[in-house]
Each structure stands twice: as structure tokens, then as C-alpha cells.
Design a protein around this motif. Sequence first.
Motif, PDB file in Angstrom:
ATOM      1  N   ALA A 164      -8.544   1.527  -5.076  1.00 46.62           N
ATOM      2  CA  ALA A 164      -8.941   1.777  -6.467  1.00 46.62           C
ATOM      3  C   ALA A 164      -7.781   2.350  -7.268  1.00 46.62           C
ATOM      4  O   ALA A 164      -7.582   1.997  -8.444  1.00 46.62           O
ATOM      5  CB  ALA A 164     -10.131   2.735  -6.500  1.00 46.62           C
ATOM      6  N   TRP A 165      -6.999   3.216  -6.656  1.00 43.68           N
ATOM      7  CA  TRP A 165      -5.849   3.849  -7.319  1.00 43.68           C
ATOM      8  C   TRP A 165      -4.794   2.813  -7.677  1.00 43.68           C
ATOM      9  O   TRP A 165      -4.273   2.784  -8.789  1.00 43.68           O
ATOM     10  CB  TRP A 165      -5.281   4.923  -6.396  1.00 43.68           C
ATOM     11  CG  TRP A 165      -4.214   5.795  -6.955  1.00 43.68           C
ATOM     12  CD1 TRP A 165      -4.370   7.011  -7.549  1.00 43.68           C
ATOM     13  CD2 TRP A 165      -2.792   5.550  -6.930  1.00 43.68           C
ATOM     14  NE1 TRP A 165      -3.150   7.534  -7.906  1.00 43.68           N
ATOM     15  CE2 TRP A 165      -2.163   6.663  -7.535  1.00 43.68           C
ATOM     16  CE3 TRP A 165      -2.010   4.510  -6.463  1.00 43.68           C
ATOM     17  CZ2 TRP A 165      -0.789   6.756  -7.678  1.00 43.68           C
ATOM     18  CZ3 TRP A 165      -0.625   4.588  -6.599  1.00 43.68           C
ATOM     19  CH2 TRP A 165      -0.032   5.701  -7.208  1.00 43.68           C
ATOM     20  N   ILE A 166      -4.453   1.933  -6.726  1.00 40.27           N
ATOM     21  CA  ILE A 166      -3.428   0.917  -6.985  1.00 40.27           C
ATOM     22  C   ILE A 166      -3.908  -0.075  -8.037  1.00 40.27           C
ATOM     23  O   ILE A 166      -3.138  -0.502  -8.910  1.00 40.27           O
ATOM     24  CB  ILE A 166      -3.038   0.203  -5.674  1.00 40.27           C
ATOM     25  CG1 ILE A 166      -2.331   1.190  -4.726  1.00 40.27           C
ATOM     26  CG2 ILE A 166      -2.130  -0.992  -5.950  1.00 40.27           C
ATOM     27  CD1 ILE A 166      -2.064   0.644  -3.335  1.00 40.27           C
ATOM     28  N   LYS A 167      -5.188  -0.427  -7.990  1.00 34.77           N
ATOM     29  CA  LYS A 167      -5.725  -1.332  -9.018  1.00 34.77           C
ATOM     30  C   LYS A 167      -5.658  -0.678 -10.397  1.00 34.77           C
ATOM     31  O   LYS A 167      -5.348  -1.344 -11.395  1.00 34.77           O
ATOM     32  CB  LYS A 167      -7.160  -1.716  -8.680  1.00 34.77           C
ATOM     33  CG  LYS A 167      -7.277  -2.704  -7.526  1.00 34.77           C
ATOM     34  CD  LYS A 167      -8.729  -3.060  -7.248  1.00 34.77           C
ATOM     35  CE  LYS A 167      -8.842  -4.124  -6.153  1.00 34.77           C
ATOM     36  NZ  LYS A 167     -10.260  -4.462  -5.855  1.00 34.77           N
ATOM     37  N   VAL A 170       3.952  11.019 -11.573  1.00 31.46           N
ATOM     38  CA  VAL A 170       2.673  11.470 -11.043  1.00 31.46           C
ATOM     39  C   VAL A 170       1.567  10.655 -11.709  1.00 31.46           C
ATOM     40  O   VAL A 170       1.543  10.514 -12.938  1.00 31.46           O
ATOM     41  CB  VAL A 170       2.456  12.973 -11.312  1.00 31.46           C
ATOM     42  CG1 VAL A 170       1.087  13.409 -10.810  1.00 31.46           C
ATOM     43  CG2 VAL A 170       3.562  13.791 -10.649  1.00 31.46           C
ATOM     44  N   PHE A 171       0.676  10.098 -10.909  1.00 28.61           N
ATOM     45  CA  PHE A 171      -0.391   9.246 -11.442  1.00 28.61           C
ATOM     46  C   PHE A 171      -1.705   9.606 -10.756  1.00 28.61           C
ATOM     47  O   PHE A 171      -1.742   9.839  -9.546  1.00 28.61           O
ATOM     48  CB  PHE A 171      -0.055   7.776 -11.189  1.00 28.61           C
ATOM     49  CG  PHE A 171      -1.084   6.817 -11.732  1.00 28.61           C
ATOM     50  CD1 PHE A 171      -1.173   6.562 -13.087  1.00 28.61           C
ATOM     51  CD2 PHE A 171      -1.960   6.162 -10.872  1.00 28.61           C
ATOM     52  CE1 PHE A 171      -2.123   5.679 -13.596  1.00 28.61           C
ATOM     53  CE2 PHE A 171      -2.904   5.269 -11.359  1.00 28.61           C
ATOM     54  CZ  PHE A 171      -2.980   5.020 -12.734  1.00 28.61           C
ATOM     55  N   SER A 172      -2.777   9.681 -11.518  1.00 34.74           N
ATOM     56  CA  SER A 172      -4.100   9.914 -10.950  1.00 34.74           C
ATOM     57  C   SER A 172      -5.073   8.877 -11.487  1.00 34.74           C
ATOM     58  O   SER A 172      -4.927   8.378 -12.604  1.00 34.74           O
ATOM     59  CB  SER A 172      -4.599  11.327 -11.271  1.00 34.74           C
ATOM     60  OG  SER A 172      -4.840  11.476 -12.652  1.00 34.74           O
ATOM     61  N   ALA A 173      -6.050   8.542 -10.653  1.00 35.37           N
ATOM     62  CA  ALA A 173      -7.095   7.587 -11.027  1.00 35.37           C
ATOM     63  C   ALA A 173      -8.356   7.953 -10.254  1.00 35.37           C
ATOM     64  O   ALA A 173      -8.307   8.706  -9.273  1.00 35.37           O
ATOM     65  CB  ALA A 173      -6.656   6.163 -10.710  1.00 35.37           C
ATOM     66  N   LYS A 174      -9.468   7.415 -10.678  1.00 35.23           N
ATOM     67  CA  LYS A 174     -10.735   7.713 -10.015  1.00 35.23           C
ATOM     68  C   LYS A 174     -10.810   7.012  -8.661  1.00 35.23           C
ATOM     69  O   LYS A 174     -10.323   5.892  -8.489  1.00 35.23           O
ATOM     70  CB  LYS A 174     -11.919   7.280 -10.875  1.00 35.23           C
ATOM     71  CG  LYS A 174     -11.971   7.967 -12.240  1.00 35.23           C
ATOM     72  CD  LYS A 174     -12.058   9.480 -12.121  1.00 35.23           C
ATOM     73  CE  LYS A 174     -12.085  10.151 -13.496  1.00 35.23           C
ATOM     74  NZ  LYS A 174     -12.062  11.635 -13.393  1.00 35.23           N
ATOM     75  N   ASP A 227      -8.034  -8.301   2.536  1.00 34.52           N
ATOM     76  CA  ASP A 227      -8.229  -8.955   1.240  1.00 34.52           C
ATOM     77  C   ASP A 227      -7.367  -8.307   0.167  1.00 34.52           C
ATOM     78  O   ASP A 227      -7.117  -8.919  -0.886  1.00 34.52           O
ATOM     79  CB  ASP A 227      -9.704  -8.899   0.832  1.00 34.52           C
ATOM     80  CG  ASP A 227     -10.246  -7.472   0.812  1.00 34.52           C
ATOM     81  OD1 ASP A 227      -9.755  -6.632   1.592  1.00 34.52           O
ATOM     82  OD2 ASP A 227     -11.175  -7.203   0.022  1.00 34.52           O
ATOM     83  N   PHE A 228      -6.887  -7.097   0.423  1.00 34.85           N
ATOM     84  CA  PHE A 228      -6.049  -6.390  -0.544  1.00 34.85           C
ATOM     85  C   PHE A 228      -4.618  -6.223  -0.038  1.00 34.85           C
ATOM     86  O   PHE A 228      -3.662  -6.539  -0.734  1.00 34.85           O
ATOM     87  CB  PHE A 228      -6.651  -5.017  -0.857  1.00 34.85           C
ATOM     88  CG  PHE A 228      -5.909  -4.263  -1.926  1.00 34.85           C
ATOM     89  CD1 PHE A 228      -6.071  -4.584  -3.266  1.00 34.85           C
ATOM     90  CD2 PHE A 228      -5.029  -3.237  -1.594  1.00 34.85           C
ATOM     91  CE1 PHE A 228      -5.370  -3.903  -4.260  1.00 34.85           C
ATOM     92  CE2 PHE A 228      -4.329  -2.546  -2.582  1.00 34.85           C
ATOM     93  CZ  PHE A 228      -4.512  -2.890  -3.922  1.00 34.85           C
ATOM     94  N   TYR A 229      -4.456  -5.718   1.195  1.00 37.21           N
ATOM     95  CA  TYR A 229      -3.125  -5.498   1.757  1.00 37.21           C
ATOM     96  C   TYR A 229      -2.647  -6.782   2.444  1.00 37.21           C
ATOM     97  O   TYR A 229      -3.349  -7.339   3.291  1.00 37.21           O
ATOM     98  CB  TYR A 229      -3.141  -4.349   2.757  1.00 37.21           C
ATOM     99  CG  TYR A 229      -3.360  -2.997   2.124  1.00 37.21           C
ATOM    100  CD1 TYR A 229      -2.295  -2.286   1.593  1.00 37.21           C
ATOM    101  CD2 TYR A 229      -4.630  -2.436   2.058  1.00 37.21           C
ATOM    102  CE1 TYR A 229      -2.485  -1.042   1.015  1.00 37.21           C
ATOM    103  CE2 TYR A 229      -4.837  -1.186   1.480  1.00 37.21           C
ATOM    104  CZ  TYR A 229      -3.766  -0.497   0.952  1.00 37.21           C
ATOM    105  OH  TYR A 229      -3.959   0.741   0.377  1.00 37.21           O
ATOM    106  N   LYS A 230      -1.449  -7.215   2.106  1.00 36.14           N
ATOM    107  CA  LYS A 230      -0.941  -8.484   2.607  1.00 36.14           C
ATOM    108  C   LYS A 230       0.043  -8.331   3.759  1.00 36.14           C
ATOM    109  O   LYS A 230       0.259  -9.275   4.518  1.00 36.14           O
ATOM    110  CB  LYS A 230      -0.255  -9.256   1.464  1.00 36.14           C
ATOM    111  CG  LYS A 230      -1.132  -9.467   0.239  1.00 36.14           C
ATOM    112  CD  LYS A 230      -2.472 -10.108   0.575  1.00 36.14           C
ATOM    113  CE  LYS A 230      -3.343 -10.297  -0.663  1.00 36.14           C
ATOM    114  NZ  LYS A 230      -4.704 -10.755  -0.315  1.00 36.14           N
ATOM    115  N   ALA A 231       0.663  -7.178   3.875  1.00 37.28           N
ATOM    116  CA  ALA A 231       1.675  -6.985   4.923  1.00 37.28           C
ATOM    117  C   ALA A 231       1.719  -5.517   5.316  1.00 37.28           C
ATOM    118  O   ALA A 231       1.581  -4.643   4.462  1.00 37.28           O
ATOM    119  CB  ALA A 231       3.051  -7.445   4.437  1.00 37.28           C
ATOM    120  N   ALA A 232       1.912  -5.268   6.607  1.00 39.25           N
ATOM    121  CA  ALA A 232       1.933  -3.886   7.098  1.00 39.25           C
ATOM    122  C   ALA A 232       2.944  -3.742   8.218  1.00 39.25           C
ATOM    123  O   ALA A 232       3.091  -4.640   9.057  1.00 39.25           O
ATOM    124  CB  ALA A 232       0.550  -3.474   7.599  1.00 39.25           C
TER     125      ALA A 232
END
Length: 757
Positions: A588-591, A492-496, A626-631
Motif C-alpha cells: 500500500a505504501w509503494i502504491k 521521509v514518506f508516510s502513507a496509510k 503479483d506485486f514483487y517481480k524480483a527478490a
Amino acid sequence: MKRQCFIISFFITLSLATLAQGTVEDFRRADAARATFRNKAYNIPGVFHWIKGKHLCWYLNNARTGKEFILLDADNNKQQQAFDHNKIANSLSVKLGKKMKGSALPFTDIEFSADLKNIFFQVDSAKLKCNRTNGQCDVVEIVKPAKSPEVYWGDAFDERGNKPVGSPDSVWLAFVRDNNVFIRNKKDVSKVHQLSFDGDGVNYYSSYITWSPDSKKLVAYKVTAGDRRLIHFVESSPADQLQPKLHTRQYLKPGDGLPQKQPQLFLIDEKKHVAIDDQHFKNQYFLENIVWNPDSKFFTFEFNERGHQRYRILKVSANNGEVKTVVDEASKTFIDYSGKKFRHDVLAASEIVWASERDGWNHLYLYDTHTGTVKNQITKGEWVVRSVIHVDETKRRILFTASGLDPDHDPYLEHTCVVNFDGSGFTRLTTSNADHTTTFSDDYKFFIDYESRIDLPPVCKLYEADPVSEKMILQTADLTDLQKTGWKSAEVFSAKGRDGETDIWGIVIRPSNFDALKKYPVVEMVYAGPQSFYVPKSWSSNSYLHSIAELGFIVVQVDGMGTSWRSKAFHDVCWKNLKDAGFPDRIAWIKALAQKYSFVDATRVGIFGGSAGGQNAAAAVLFHHDFYKAAVASCGSHDNRVDKIWWNEQWMGYPIGPHYAESSNAVHADKLGGKLMLIVGELDDNVDPASTLQVANGLIKANKDFELVVIPGLGHSGGGEFGERKRRDFFVKHLLNVDPPSWDEAYRKGEPEKVIK
């Protein structure tokens, strides 16, 4: 010198081999993961079944030795096997002519006789009765398979389809004939009276008629029909014929005309029609839920205004048809009628318990039905009421679930609480840092608490409710065998989030052969539909997400702003803006995750999802490439004007405006900046397949390179096994920069449990 170069080259090659990802071995391990991780966790019961009128509860436990049915005696803090499993297995073997094991009985549901001496269950078409003590079984009935009517979710409601409705005093039958309302005396069929005369083929009366308790009045809706839209599908490869088949479904879309209903009052003794002024309920999305007061002096009904910014409970006098407002819920954005509406009528006291987000959080309010005023707010605080379990009108107490009660914990964890009608006596029945699912005896004296977290194995406990006290532990999960496979719990991870203040919560899954010295691309599974939140909170093995991680990825799931069950402001981000999908929070969360862990490579991020998640996934590489490279976007609702009416108007509003086009992936296909795969089933009758093909059309016109996978015969799904393999290959190629192995190599079937270790 040559020898030194050879040694350096050897170690570089060895290092690259060690760090390699997306190998044949990874694919085989990924393919085996779901089977390997399945059924390795024990003592995790499913549903708890309290026996009516007793403090006894049975449940099916997945013990290490196999299936076991347990009977709990709450009064005496005892539990034991509900019957002799081996004796029943032996009896069934004789009775049904095939060998049975006591640890693998061929049923999952049982029913107890009133004297508790026997149990009933069904095996195939045979319903059996078995003695709990000696195991003797007898077939009591051969059950014919029930023919379920073919019901499609998009079908228009048939207002004309109801049978005649009898009055409470059994004197009259009310029915609709020639579009008008009639009543007929049950004893003297010659006494037929026409009550309405204004119905015709355009404005007709609904056959769903509601009588007053005193049988002297009735209410019937007068209906003006709405639009009828059809969508069509070609099944290219039907199993029963060579030539394609055409399928047709009813499917209203945003902006289509809806039926308009007007409740009409009829006085039986006077044979009088009392028209009801519609000024309080014009431009309706729907009218529903007619409720008569016990004294028959008035009835109430609910009005949901088109656009979902006003919701009312209206009260109609039975004397003159005068309409007054009891509850008038209004919002500058939307009222979440589809997810948070709760109403309970306390008829004896002329009160209504009502849920509202008017103070910024979902809470309960007590209304006076006579005056239409709020007597008091029942619950209050920076947390939300999730559901109401029981309203005790005698004790004037409400049993409910809530989340967000602990500021330092995950705000989505659910707890069970109780509060008095006047807001006093608020008490939490569950308090630990976990997600709680409670199941109560029918007198609410006892409850069973299933307590877990995604990173905390389940514990099941018996409690007495008032005052709350723990009685005994029923089961504690055993993960020993699961952990031996290499499985590791999600983190479990949380970020601003985007505002630098709001905590965004998600989970992180690593491959079983995780190496902190490696760099792992990130694959996000996304679904940002505003109707709920989606990151799992209670424990599960998450075998599907683990299977993706086995390819050499860090897999994450995140709930960003615009999803539900936080504050109203958190939710409102989605309004008329579904393309947002919480992306500023997700990024922001992934960064933040990459800043915490050096093994997370935030320069190689992929994303996938289906349905609303398909819309989100494609939007990632259109609006945030600019952030997501593949979907990979499966069965996506890419343009909210092309999808179903209820879901899209709930969040995008009405009337249709330019904001719909602003959120459309089809309109903005020329913005594609990453790699994109579109997957769609040709028979998807949940999200119109045209939604995906219009994106493809826009991409082709914009001269963009992409992959399109259309799967014959498939409905609303991620693409089945074929789609899953395409998805794996796509991410391996575009995030790991590795050509995936052939399917003959990658999916060679062997012994999965040996492969994965």
C-alpha cells in the motif's frame, strides 16, 4: 520523406539513450558511490564522554581540517581543543619513529588524569601519557594483545563453570562438589558442610550461588539438563590446508528441550535445605535474576514461561520457602521480554519499577514488592517508553526516552523525558521534530543533545536539565562537500497501511542523476524482524542505499505492521505469522508513492534483504508475486523451525504447530511467481545454511527457475562484494530489462569522485 524518417529515428534513438538505465556509467557510479559519499560531512561528533565527577565532557569531532578532540566546560559554556594536537603529533613522531599529523592522530579514545594535566591513550601496543600543554609524551606501558576467549552465541551456559562464592561476611565459601552444594569455613578449612544431598548427574546444582546480605542463607539452582543439538558446516576451501574442514556448533532450535531450574534455599546456621514449590514456575523458558531484599527476609527471581505468554517476578520467603507472585505479566500473544523488559528494584522502599504493554502501549508501572500490587501507573498515553536512562530513588524521578509523543510527527522519533514515581511532573527535555540522543553528566545536571532526522543534518547542543534550558550549540553539521558530489537527502514518506487508518513510515532515495521525466523501478531493502524497527531516523548519508539507486532505481525502506515500538496491536500482527512481514502495508505504501510521483513505476518492484530480511525477500515472490517481480534473499531464516530457538519462539510461540509450516518459504517454494536469487555462506553459524538449501530443494522439486549462490568460507552476510555484484546484476536484468555489462567494464577502477559527478 527519407530525411523525415531519419530525423524521427535520430530523436527516438537520442531519447532512448537519454532515458537509458543500467549502463556501464551507472555501474561505475554505483560502485564509486560509497567511497564518494563517505567522509564528506563534517562537524558530526560520535560519542560524548563526560568526565566522572566533573561538568567536563570530551568528544572527537570530524572537522573539515581533520580529527579534533574537543573539551567542553559545561559550567562556563566554553569548549576548546582538549590538547595541543600539533605538539602531541610532533612528540609522537619522535617517540614512535613515524611521522604524525595533528589533524590525523592515530587514536580515537583518550582518558584524562585526575588533575586533568595529562591524557592517556594507546597507539598499537603502546600506552602513552602526554602532557596537554607542552605535548610531551612518554610510553608508560606496552600492552599485550588480550586473548579473547572464543565464545559462540549458541553455546549452552555452563552452570558448573563458576568459582566458589564467598559470603558477604567473609566467613564462608559456597561451592558445588559431586553435583551438590557445600560450604567451607574460610579460616578453618576442615569445617566443610554438605547442604544438599539430592544432586546427581541428571539433576545437579548450579555453581552460580547467591548469598543473602546477612550471610545466613543462600540460594542455588537445581538444574535438569535440556537437549544438546549440534549443527555442522563443511569449510570447502580453508586457507591453511587443501582438504575441507568440518565445523560444529551448539544450536538449539524451536521445540528443543531446555534446562529446567528450581531455586533451592539453604539456611546456614541450621544447615537446612528448604525445598521450594515449583507450581508457579513450571514449563520455563528460563529463570534468572535472583535479588535478595536488604533485610534478607526474602528474595525474588524472574520466570519466563515457555511460549512467552507469561512472565513473573516471584518472591520467596527466607523463613519457609513460601512462593508468592509479585508481578504476573500475561499476554494472549507474546510478551516482548527480549526487547522491552525493564525492571528496577527500589530496595529501600520495597518497590519495583516495571515495564509492561498491558494497556496496549509500552509504559512504566510502580509495584509494591510486599503485596504484589500496582501502586500506580507511572507513564500513560498512546506513545511508548523506549528506554530508562536513570532512576533517581532519592528524588523519586525517572529519566527515560519515549517515542510517538507528537501525533503529527514520525512516531519513531525518540525524545528524552522525566516523570515522578507517582506519574506526576511529566516533562519533555526535547521537543523539536527530530530524533534526539541525549548524553548526561554523571550528576544529571547537564546533557548534550544530538538532534537530527534522516532528512535533517545533526546539531549538537548543551542543555541544563532542571529546569531544561539551552546553554550553547556545540556543533552544526556541514554537508557542503557531500552535496557537491550530487548526493541528495533521503525523503521521509508516510502513507496509510492495510487498514486505511494507520500511518506507515519509510524513506525514499533517488539516484544522483535523478530525472523526473524518467520511469524508475523500485527496489526495497527489507528487514521485518519483529524485534525492532529498521528505517533509519537519525541522519546518515545512507551511502549503501544510494549506491543501489545509482543503477537507475528508486530505493525505499519501510516499517510495516508486525515490527516494534508502536502500539501492542501494531506489533501483534507478527505473532505466529512471520510470513506476513508487513507486506500489505509495504505494498500500500509503494502504491501511494507511485500515485504521488509519476516517476515511480510500481509495476516493476524488486526487494532484497538478509537474515530475517532474507526470509522476507523470498516470501515477497512466493506470497506476493503479483506485486514483487524480483527478490534477492541472503542468509535467510526461511523456515522458523530450522533457525535458532530464542528468536523464533519469541514471535512464533511454543509448542511448534502448523503455523510454523504456514510461514515457511521451503514448504511454499512451489508458489514462486517472480525471479529469485538465493545467497548463502557455507559457514553461516547464525542462521543454519540448511534453511536456504531447503528452499532450493523445494524450488527444484517444483521445477522452478531460480539462482543459487553459495559462497565458500563466508558466514552470516549478504554475500560480500561478490554477492553485492550479483545482486546489482540481478535487479538490472529483471527490473530494468537490461543485460548488465561485464564486470571488467563495470568495475574498472579509476577516480571515483570524478566518475560519480
